[in-house]
Design an enzyme around this catalytic site. Structure first.
Site, PDB file in Angstrom:
ATOM      1  N   ALA A 257      24.889  47.284 -96.872  1.00 22.48           N
ATOM      2  CA  ALA A 257      24.517  47.624 -98.259  1.00 22.48           C
ATOM      3  C   ALA A 257      23.109  48.189 -98.407  1.00 22.48           C
ATOM      4  CB  ALA A 257      24.704  46.435 -99.201  1.00 22.48           C
ATOM      5  N   ALA A 258      22.451  48.547 -97.305  1.00 19.53           N
ATOM      6  CA  ALA A 258      21.138  49.191 -97.426  1.00 19.53           C
ATOM      7  C   ALA A 258      21.269  50.511 -98.190  1.00 19.53           C
ATOM      8  CB  ALA A 258      20.548  49.442 -96.045  1.00 19.53           C
ATOM      9  N   GLY A 259      22.347  51.252 -97.910  1.00 15.08           N
ATOM     10  CA  GLY A 259      22.569  52.518 -98.618  1.00 15.08           C
ATOM     11  C   GLY A 259      22.805  52.295-100.101  1.00 15.08           C
ATOM     12  N   ASP A 260      23.458  51.188-100.438  1.00 11.81           N
ATOM     13  CA  ASP A 260      23.695  50.890-101.855  1.00 11.81           C
ATOM     14  C   ASP A 260      22.377  50.609-102.562  1.00 11.81           C
ATOM     15  OD1 ASP A 260      26.416  51.092-101.329  1.00 11.81           O
ATOM     16  OD2 ASP A 260      26.598  48.965-100.872  1.00 11.81           O
TER      17      ASP A 260
HETATM   18  O1  RIB Z   1      28.011  49.229 -98.545  1.00  9.21           O
HETATM   19  C1  RIB Z   1      28.380  47.940 -98.184  1.00  9.21           C
HETATM   20  C2  RIB Z   1      29.741  47.606 -98.710  1.00  9.21           C
HETATM   21  O2  RIB Z   1      30.708  48.389 -98.062  1.00  9.21           O
HETATM   22  C3  RIB Z   1      30.172  46.183 -98.464  1.00  9.21           C
HETATM   23  O3  RIB Z   1      29.753  45.310 -99.476  1.00  9.21           O
HETATM   24  C4  RIB Z   1      31.661  46.295 -98.334  1.00  9.21           C
HETATM   25  O4  RIB Z   1      32.365  45.722 -99.407  1.00  9.21           O
HETATM   26  C5  RIB Z   1      31.954  47.781 -98.218  1.00  9.21           C
HETATM   27  O5  RIB Z   1      32.466  48.287 -99.374  1.00  9.21           O
END
Ligand code: RIB
Length: 324
Positions: A257-260
């Site tokens: 989830a670093a990209g998120d």
């Molecule tokens: O970007 C990370 C996410 O990718 C995780 O939380 C997982 O659910 C996938 O969707």
């Protein structure tokens, strides 16, 4: 506009995936057919859309989430958690026909991850979610998209956003085919190296190949191409601006989830009127902080943590280069 000129909290709509992440920590990834010993296990909220929604809320935005979960315990748990983060989930529909999305994740001792994702209800998003997203976008600053919901629904949402002056920040993750009109509908496209290769055919291994891939994305019509390069930072091009943002020095615990976190930081900063350069730094700090904690949703940083990082209490680093 100067940072902070948008005095109100930015209003961000996220149309995207909501998952339950089941995570095993391992010393190393198994080979095909091999079983490896897991050190620990946990379940936590995930899904790129939900992670970006939580990150944007923690960074100070008013966030409306649009998507689908199953009409099941995972779905109810995840919606409760989003509500407790202050995310408006009125646009999330419980789906009686499909289970909540699940991601099976392994994180190795170096913090790298492998993910197998079962999209479930996320992939059933349709006109209902499109209409909910359109309603939610009224009066908003930005729309955030990824690739866990059907791309054609995202494209229509992006077209609507553009038609009413809402900026589109599209994270083309996980790697998948982008509708060709999606490029021109994205004000900001934020692939990582793998996703940039899938979209351009250019293998991104260094600054030079990142530049080629970013230029290829600009040629396809995106407003700004922002390629996240992991430990090499972020390479970005928009109009006559070109930046290589070095990474913040952090102890990597879990890169999930670093990209998120990066995409949410970029969206919040752009919505607040930061310059492109400052928004990239804000996003990079947000993404850098996310890797210092385990899990996806739980690792999304708070505004004060990002500001501390940028002020040098973390390990801030300057922009390296700027085009003529
Ligand atoms: O970007 C990370 C996410 O990718 C995780 O939380 C997982 O659910 C996938 O969707």
């Amino acid at each position: 506009m100067a940072p902070g000129e948008n005095a109100d909290r930015p209003k961000i709509v996220v149309l995207g995936g909501i998952n339950m992440d089941v995570v095993a920590n391992v010393q190393r990834m198994p080979e095909a057919g091999e079983t490896v010993h897991g050190d620990s296990f946990f379940m936590t909220g995930g899904g790129k859309g939900a992670n970006q929604a939580v990150a944007a809320a923690r960074l100070g935005a008013e966030v409306r989430m649009v998507g689908r979960v199953g009409d099941d315990d995972f779905g109810r748990t995840l919606l409760d958690a989003l509500r407790s983060e202050g995310v408006d989930v009125n646009g999330v529909e419980p789906d009686p026909s499909n289970g909540t999305g699940v991601a099976v994740i392994m994180v190795d001792a170096s913090g790298q991850n492998c993910i197998a994702e079962v999209y479930g209800a996320n992939r059933a998003s349709d006109e209902t979610q499109l209409d909910a997203a359109k309603r939610a976008m009224h009066g908003s600053d930005a729309l955030m998209l990824q690739m866990e919901t059907p791309p054609e629904v995202s494209l229509e949402a992006a077209r609507h956003a553009r038609s009413i002056g809402v900026r589109v920040i599209w994270d083309p993750a996980p790697a998948a085919e982008m509708p060709s009109d999606g490029f021109t509908a994205a004000d900001f496209l934020t692939p990582n190296e793998t996703e940039a290769e899938a979209l351009t055919g250019i293998r991104v291994t260094d600054e030079e190949s990142a530049r080629e891939a970013a230029e290829a994305l600009i040629a396809k019509g995106v407003g700004a191409a922002v390629i996240t390069l992991g430990e090499r930072g972020v390479y970005a091009i928009a109009k006559n601006e070109r930046y290589l943002v070095p990474p913040f020095e952090v102890d990597v615990v879990d890169s999930v989830a670093a990209g998120d976190a990066f995409a949410a930081g970029l969206a919040v900063a752009i919505s607040e009127g930061f310059s492109f350069e400052d928004a990239l730094k804000f996003g990079a700090a947000s993404g850098g902080l996310a890797v210092t904690k385990p899990g996806a949703r739980d690792a999304m940083p708070l505004r004060e943590e990002v500001e501390a990082m940028l002020s040098g209490e973390g390990c801030g680093a300057p922009i390296l280069s700027r085009a003529e």
